[in-house]
Design a protein around this motif. Structure first.
Motif, PDB file in Angstrom:
ATOM      1  N   GLY A   1     -10.852  19.171 -14.743  1.00  8.54           N
ATOM      2  CA  GLY A   1      -9.398  18.577 -15.073  1.00  8.54           C
ATOM      3  C   GLY A   1      -9.303  17.055 -14.808  1.00  8.54           C
ATOM      4  O   GLY A   1      -8.564  16.672 -14.308  1.00  8.54           O
ATOM      5  N   LEU A   2     -10.621  16.534 -15.328  1.00 12.19           N
ATOM      6  CA  LEU A   2     -10.749  15.082 -15.226  1.00 12.19           C
ATOM      7  C   LEU A   2      -9.821  14.263 -16.321  1.00 12.19           C
ATOM      8  O   LEU A   2      -9.353  14.800 -17.434  1.00 12.19           O
ATOM      9  N   ARG A   3      -9.909  12.919 -16.167  1.00  9.29           N
ATOM     10  CA  ARG A   3      -9.114  12.115 -17.369  1.00  9.29           C
ATOM     11  C   ARG A   3     -10.489  11.737 -18.195  1.00  9.29           C
ATOM     12  O   ARG A   3     -11.724  11.629 -17.431  1.00  9.29           O
TER      13      ARG A   3
ATOM     14  N   ALA B   1     -18.709   8.659 -15.050  1.00 12.14           N
ATOM     15  CA  ALA B   1     -19.206   9.385 -13.934  1.00 12.14           C
ATOM     16  C   ALA B   1     -20.760   9.101 -14.330  1.00 12.14           C
ATOM     17  O   ALA B   1     -21.467   8.897 -15.234  1.00 12.14           O
ATOM     18  N   LYS B   2     -21.358   9.000 -12.850  1.00  7.75           N
ATOM     19  CA  LYS B   2     -23.008   8.509 -12.843  1.00  7.75           C
ATOM     20  C   LYS B   2     -23.878   9.618 -12.215  1.00  7.75           C
ATOM     21  O   LYS B   2     -22.990  10.502 -11.616  1.00  7.75           O
ATOM     22  N   VAL B   3     -24.910   9.724 -12.534  1.00 11.42           N
ATOM     23  CA  VAL B   3     -25.685  10.920 -12.101  1.00 11.42           C
ATOM     24  C   VAL B   3     -25.779  10.867 -10.230  1.00 11.42           C
ATOM     25  O   VAL B   3     -25.411  11.939  -9.724  1.00 11.42           O
ATOM     26  N   GLU B   4     -25.674   9.813  -9.659  1.00 11.69           N
ATOM     27  CA  GLU B   4     -25.398   9.630  -8.155  1.00 11.69           C
ATOM     28  C   GLU B   4     -24.031  10.091  -7.697  1.00 11.69           C
ATOM     29  O   GLU B   4     -24.044  10.163  -6.585  1.00 11.69           O
ATOM     30  N   ASP B   5     -23.216  10.359  -8.307  1.00  9.85           N
ATOM     31  CA  ASP B   5     -21.878  10.845  -8.285  1.00  9.85           C
ATOM     32  C   ASP B   5     -21.675  12.032  -7.775  1.00  9.85           C
ATOM     33  O   ASP B   5     -20.854  12.604  -7.223  1.00  9.85           O
ATOM     34  N   ILE B   6     -22.810  12.940  -8.445  1.00  6.40           N
ATOM     35  CA  ILE B   6     -22.912  14.478  -8.204  1.00  6.40           C
ATOM     36  C   ILE B   6     -23.394  14.697  -6.582  1.00  6.40           C
ATOM     37  O   ILE B   6     -24.524  14.387  -6.293  1.00  6.40           O
ATOM     38  N   ASP B   7     -22.615  15.390  -5.828  1.00  9.39           N
ATOM     39  CA  ASP B   7     -23.179  15.856  -4.489  1.00  9.39           C
ATOM     40  C   ASP B   7     -23.261  17.233  -4.693  1.00  9.39           C
ATOM     41  O   ASP B   7     -22.483  18.120  -4.629  1.00  9.39           O
TER      42      ASP B   7
ATOM     43  N   ARG C   1     -17.822  12.723  -7.313  1.00  9.64           N
ATOM     44  CA  ARG C   1     -17.264  11.450  -6.705  1.00  9.64           C
ATOM     45  C   ARG C   1     -16.576  10.566  -7.989  1.00  9.64           C
ATOM     46  O   ARG C   1     -17.207  10.047  -8.951  1.00  9.64           O
ATOM     47  N   ILE C   2     -15.291  10.657  -7.782  1.00  8.71           N
ATOM     48  CA  ILE C   2     -14.768   9.640  -8.946  1.00  8.71           C
ATOM     49  C   ILE C   2     -14.394   8.217  -8.373  1.00  8.71           C
ATOM     50  O   ILE C   2     -13.550   8.019  -7.506  1.00  8.71           O
ATOM     51  N   HIS C   3     -14.914   7.091  -9.200  1.00  6.37           N
ATOM     52  CA  HIS C   3     -14.603   5.906  -8.612  1.00  6.37           C
ATOM     53  C   HIS C   3     -13.565   5.237  -9.487  1.00  6.37           C
ATOM     54  O   HIS C   3     -13.625   5.211 -10.638  1.00  6.37           O
ATOM     55  N   ASN C   4     -12.798   4.464  -8.756  1.00  4.19           N
ATOM     56  CA  ASN C   4     -11.688   3.752  -9.496  1.00  4.19           C
ATOM     57  C   ASN C   4     -10.922   4.530 -10.423  1.00  4.19           C
ATOM     58  O   ASN C   4     -10.631   4.159 -11.574  1.00  4.19           O
ATOM     59  N   GLY C   5     -10.462   5.736  -9.992  1.00  2.00           N
ATOM     60  CA  GLY C   5      -9.576   6.651 -10.949  1.00  2.00           C
ATOM     61  C   GLY C   5      -8.218   5.821 -10.913  1.00  2.00           C
ATOM     62  O   GLY C   5      -8.247   4.580 -10.804  1.00  2.00           O
ATOM     63  N   LYS C   6      -7.287   6.627 -11.603  1.00  2.00           N
ATOM     64  CA  LYS C   6      -5.994   5.831 -11.896  1.00  2.00           C
ATOM     65  C   LYS C   6      -5.278   5.425 -10.408  1.00  2.00           C
ATOM     66  O   LYS C   6      -5.445   6.129  -9.575  1.00  2.00           O
ATOM     67  N   GLY C   7      -4.767   4.300 -10.553  1.00  2.00           N
ATOM     68  CA  GLY C   7      -4.490   3.702  -9.338  1.00  2.00           C
ATOM     69  C   GLY C   7      -5.596   2.891  -8.369  1.00  2.00           C
ATOM     70  O   GLY C   7      -5.471   2.640  -7.430  1.00  2.00           O
ATOM     71  N   ASN C   8      -6.751   2.939  -9.397  1.00  2.00           N
ATOM     72  CA  ASN C   8      -7.888   2.218  -8.661  1.00  2.00           C
ATOM     73  C   ASN C   8      -8.235   2.889  -7.280  1.00  2.00           C
ATOM     74  O   ASN C   8      -8.707   2.304  -6.544  1.00  2.00           O
ATOM     75  N   LYS C   9      -8.264   4.315  -7.163  1.00  2.00           N
ATOM     76  CA  LYS C   9      -8.568   5.025  -6.007  1.00  2.00           C
ATOM     77  C   LYS C   9      -9.725   6.045  -6.471  1.00  2.00           C
ATOM     78  O   LYS C   9      -9.887   6.520  -7.408  1.00  2.00           O
ATOM     79  N   ASP C  10     -10.558   6.161  -5.288  1.00  2.00           N
ATOM     80  CA  ASP C  10     -11.728   7.014  -5.333  1.00  2.00           C
ATOM     81  C   ASP C  10     -11.338   8.398  -4.897  1.00  2.00           C
ATOM     82  O   ASP C  10     -10.199   8.469  -3.882  1.00  2.00           O
ATOM     83  N   ARG C  11     -11.723   9.521  -5.443  1.00  2.00           N
ATOM     84  CA  ARG C  11     -11.552  10.722  -4.916  1.00  2.00           C
ATOM     85  C   ARG C  11     -12.808  11.685  -5.339  1.00  2.00           C
ATOM     86  O   ARG C  11     -13.508  11.298  -6.186  1.00  2.00           O
ATOM     87  N   ASP C  12     -12.861  12.867  -4.567  1.00  2.00           N
ATOM     88  CA  ASP C  12     -13.921  13.761  -4.810  1.00  2.00           C
ATOM     89  C   ASP C  12     -13.342  14.995  -5.230  1.00  2.00           C
ATOM     90  O   ASP C  12     -12.288  15.625  -5.051  1.00  2.00           O
ATOM     91  N   VAL C  13     -13.855  15.405  -6.566  1.00  2.00           N
ATOM     92  CA  VAL C  13     -13.378  16.816  -6.966  1.00  2.00           C
ATOM     93  C   VAL C  13     -14.307  17.805  -7.043  1.00  2.00           C
ATOM     94  O   VAL C  13     -15.556  17.417  -6.983  1.00  2.00           O
ATOM     95  N   VAL C  14     -13.843  18.983  -6.839  1.00  2.00           N
ATOM     96  CA  VAL C  14     -14.686  20.158  -6.865  1.00  2.00           C
ATOM     97  C   VAL C  14     -15.357  20.611  -8.065  1.00  2.00           C
ATOM     98  O   VAL C  14     -14.855  20.413  -8.994  1.00  2.00           O
ATOM     99  N   LEU C  15     -16.692  20.687  -7.635  1.00  2.00           N
ATOM    100  CA  LEU C  15     -17.526  21.347  -9.033  1.00  2.00           C
ATOM    101  C   LEU C  15     -17.808  22.765  -8.844  1.00  2.00           C
ATOM    102  O   LEU C  15     -18.214  23.277  -7.870  1.00  2.00           O
ATOM    103  N   THR C  16     -17.493  23.721  -9.672  1.00  2.00           N
ATOM    104  CA  THR C  16     -17.485  25.125  -9.372  1.00  2.00           C
ATOM    105  C   THR C  16     -18.936  25.297  -9.896  1.00  2.00           C
ATOM    106  O   THR C  16     -19.733  24.579 -10.506  1.00  2.00           O
TER     107      THR C  16
ATOM    108  N   GLN D   1      -3.281  18.816  -6.954  1.00  2.00           N
ATOM    109  CA  GLN D   1      -2.623  17.285  -6.862  1.00  2.00           C
ATOM    110  C   GLN D   1      -4.038  16.611  -6.474  1.00  2.00           C
ATOM    111  O   GLN D   1      -4.129  15.471  -7.047  1.00  2.00           O
ATOM    112  N   GLN D   2      -4.850  17.012  -5.413  1.00  2.00           N
ATOM    113  CA  GLN D   2      -6.004  16.363  -5.074  1.00  2.00           C
ATOM    114  C   GLN D   2      -6.993  16.326  -6.115  1.00  2.00           C
ATOM    115  O   GLN D   2      -7.679  15.374  -6.552  1.00  2.00           O
ATOM    116  N   GLN D   3      -7.207  17.621  -6.910  1.00  2.00           N
ATOM    117  CA  GLN D   3      -8.239  17.781  -8.067  1.00  2.00           C
ATOM    118  C   GLN D   3      -7.814  16.638  -9.030  1.00  2.00           C
ATOM    119  O   GLN D   3      -8.640  15.933  -9.658  1.00  2.00           O
TER     120      GLN D   3
END
Length: 280
Positions: free
Chosen positions: A130-132, A139-145, A152-167, A244-246
């Motif tokens: 559900g990304l933008r 996205a970078k390779v190092e962003d995958i945990d 890890r999404i860096h500087n998303g809308k509103g310049n905010k970071d967040r983590d999204v779940v990977l199924t 909302q978080q995702q």
């Protein structure tokens, strides 16, 4: 570069604004200067008011676009010119239209008809998380945990970071992609080399081509995959706060919009004419 333009860029950097926000502010100020053929620091409040009237009456821009223009110009006057202004703006009524909603089958058809493996993977991750689009291409390779199964999404809308779940499905797709492309920095790199991220325009082009090859007549854009993710997750029972978080929505009311697009969701309406015979 003019001193005023440089000052605007510097103020944006000081406040940690994203490059996208900075560019939108620069565009707004440039458009104002072009309209009057004079520097923005010499433009009066009366001229500003007339300019915003022209955006609505002459150019017939939407209220959202006009608001973006206002944000940029307000930023210039407040933080660069240190000047306040008071103008009366009449906002055009914003149409409340429902975007094209894709079914799960239609999403699968589009992805299946994407001919290049890299772009096919990007469409899967776009829909699967559900990304933008801007979040996907940055996205970078190092962003995958892999341990937490998050991105890890860096500087998303509103310049905010967040983590999204990977199924598990998305992780499986990413493993196969990495084994083929061996990305080291940008997850989805350009044909120019691994040090360059893939362009958003290239992804959009691949999506449009896939839609055409799939034979879909619906008018949709790549952002329709994000809408599809949201509506399909709600149909599957995902709680609104998790969605909302995702999606990275600051205000849950933005997420609640999807509920208005799904009147059939948990609908308990009764068929009032079920016992009528020969209804005509």
């Amino acid at each position: 570069m003019t001193p005023l333009r440089q000052a605007l860029i510097d103020e944006c950097k000081l406040r940690g604004y994203s490059e996208r926000t900075r560019d939108s502010y620069l565009y707004a100020v440039t458009q104002l200067a072009k309209y009057y053929h004079q520097s923005p620091d010499t433009i009066s409040d009366e001229q500003l008011e007339q300019y915003f009237r022209s955006l609505s009456l002459e150019r017939e821009l939407s209220s959202a676009t006009i608001h973006l223009q206002l944000n940029g110009i307000h930023f210039l006057y407040k933080y660069v010119l240190k000047r306040t202004f008071s103008i009366d703006i009449v906002w055009p009524k914003r149409p409340r239209s429902i975007p094209t909603l894709l079914s799960k089958v239609e999403v699968k058809q589009i992805v299946a008809h994407c001919r290049h493996e890299k772009y096919r993977t990007m469409l899967k991750v776009y829909y699967g998380c559900g990304l933008r689009l801007n979040e996907l291409v940055h996205a970078k390779v190092e962003d995958i945990d892999r341990a937490r199964k998050t991105l890890r999404i860096h500087n998303g809308k509103g310049n905010k970071d967040r983590d999204v779940v990977l199924t598990e499905s998305v992780l499986h797709v990413l493993r196969g992609y990495w084994l083929h492309f061996r990305a080291t920095d940008w997850l989805f790199y350009s044909s120019r080399g691994m040090e360059f991220q893939v362009g958003a325009t290239s992804v959009q082009k691949a999506f449009r081509e896939a839609v055409k090859l799939a034979g879909l007549s619906k008018k949709c854009s790549i952002h329709s995959l994000r809408h599809a993710y949201a509506t399909h997750q709600l149909e599957s029972g995902m709680p609104l706060n998790q969605l909302q978080q995702q999606l990275g929505h600051v205000d849950i009311r933005t997420t609640q919009t999807y509920l208005h697009w799904l009147p059939e969701l948990n609908n308990s309406a009764q068929d009032l004419m079920a016992d009528w015979e020969g209804v005509s």
